[in-house]
Design an enzyme around this catalytic site. Structure first.
Site, PDB file in Angstrom:
ATOM      1  CG  ASP A   6      -1.850   1.099   1.278  1.00  0.00           C
ATOM      2  OD1 ASP A   6      -3.101   0.900   1.047  1.00  0.00           O
ATOM      3  OD2 ASP A   6      -1.414   2.250   1.121  1.00  0.00           O
ATOM      4  CG  ASP A 106      -3.053   3.604  -1.812  1.00  0.00           C
ATOM      5  OD1 ASP A 106      -3.863   2.859  -1.647  1.00  0.00           O
ATOM      6  OD2 ASP A 106      -2.465   3.977  -1.131  1.00  0.00           O
ATOM      7  CD  GLU A 107      -5.404  -0.846  -0.540  1.00  0.00           C
ATOM      8  OE1 GLU A 107      -5.900  -1.933  -0.451  1.00  0.00           O
ATOM      9  OE2 GLU A 107      -5.994   0.210  -0.283  1.00  0.00           O
TER      10      GLU A 107
END
Ligand code: TTP
Ligand code: MG
Ligand code: MG
Length: 348
Positions: A6, A106-107
């Site tokens: 992340d 964002d992961e």
């Protein structure tokens, strides 16, 4: 082994990167709704801002009260830039891990026997290529990897074996577990479970009674240290909709579309948060006779929260106006027919 990556304070970190002058400042990335100059919510904030208690979802006006003006920059979200960077990071992650799945902007989730070895390389690669920091967790279950990544933030790396994973998850407060929302954690606490280990004491029957078969069984496994059955989802809404009143009755497509802007970005914020993409888009029209009409279109490929739908909205507004002669009093937007981005899809 599973790996979860992340990015740290993602949107704010990207803004920091392209504004060298901002070094040392508090950066608050904002979703402005346009109603008044300060209407809207905080999308995210860098660590100096978090130290002052500013966080995602907070009204911009509250953030302004907490942040010293001389040291703070408020920046409107620039989804295009973030999506572009996210796609570039995705190719770096995929370059190193064949089985990487992008789970949100964002992961990334990865299943890999070499996860522990690859984790530091991933961090270094992302740092070298983009100058960005991220946090990575590695554990025997995806849940453990996720929790390890958040625990190690920022710029962290935490690798857990099965014992360490059970110790971390078992000792964690129930509301810290991804998949346990505020409703479930409130109910668990009311039943006497503070941390995950306590859930085991409640017993399968009570859990199924209180939460239904699927969630109850998942909680039962969780309390007893079994994390392999995936990430257990809370029961979720099958759609997101936002509806608002127009300043005055109108049939002006421009007025209708401009009222939709704010509703659309609120809805998309929600999609982003739920990590869902959608296959059906509808516009809702409440006419002056107070009847509700909907115009919908469906997509073969699911759409992400960051995809532009200007043309689709215009087409739906036109379609409605062509088939109905009344003025419109309220207008709304609905995203439905979801796809879970934790699955085998990517955002782009
Ligand atoms: P997160 O990964 O949840 O948060 P983050 O990257 O900002 O911070 P952390 O270091 O704790 O991971 O979300 C990724 C991005 O999604 C975030 O940078 C901004 C956006 N976002 C919102 O716009 N609204 C929200 O409520 C949240 C949680 C995130
Ligand atoms: Mg993040
Ligand atoms: Mg995230």
């Amino acid at each position: 082994m599973y790996l979860h990556l992340d990015m740290d304070y993602f949107f704010a970190q990207l803004e920091e990167k392209r504004r060298p002058m901002s070094a040392g400042k508090i950066i608050v990335v904002c979703v402005y709704s346009g109603r008044t100059p300060d209407s809207g919510v905080v999308s995210t904030v860098n660590y100096p801002g978090r130290a002052l208690g500013i966080h995602s979802g907070m009204p911009i006006a509250f953030a302004k009260k907490r942040a010293p003006p001389a040291d703070t920059i408020f920046i409107p979200v620039d989804h295009e830039h973030y999506a572009r960077m996210s796609a570039q990071i995705d190719s770096v992650v995929r370059g190193m891990c064949a089985k990487a799945v992008q789970a949100s902007i964002d992961e990334w989730n990865v299943e890999d026997n070499e996860a522990a070895k690859k984790a530091p390389r991933l961090k270094d690669g992302i740092r070298a290529e983009f100058g960005l920091s991220c946090s990575v967790g590695v554990a025997p279950s995806l849940l453990g990897a996720k929790m390890a990544a958040s625990k190690s933030k920022p710029d962290g790396l935490l690798v857990l074996d099965a014992d360490a994973e059970r110790a971390m998850i078992g000792g964690s407060d129930v509301e810290k577990v991804p998949g346990i929302g505020p409703k479930t954690s409130g109910a668990l606490r009311a039943m006497g479970a503070q941390n995950v280990r306590d859930i085991a004491k409640l017993g399968a029957v009570r859990l199924v009674e209180a939460f239904g078969r699927k969630t109850g069984a998942w909680l039962h496994d969780l309390g007893n240290g079994r994390y392999d059955s995936g990430l257990g989802e809370e029961k979720e809404q099958g759609e997101v909709s936002r509806i608002g009143t127009l300043k005055e009755k109108t049939r002006d497509p421009y007025m209708l579309l401009s009222r939709l802007e704010e509703l659309e970005s609120e809805g998309k914020e929600r999609l982003l948060h739920m990590k869902k993409s959608y296959r059906t888009l509808s516009l809702i029209f409440v006419t002056e006779d107070l009847r509700t009409h909907a115009k919908s279109m469906s997509f073969r490929n699911p759409r992400g929260w960051n995809e532009d739908i200007r043309a689709e909205k215009e087409a739906l507004v036109r379609e409605f106006l062509a088939g109905n002669a009344l003025e419109v009093r309220r207008i709304g937007i609905r995203f439905a027919n979801f796809l879970d981005l934790g699955g085998q899809t990517t955002l782009f």
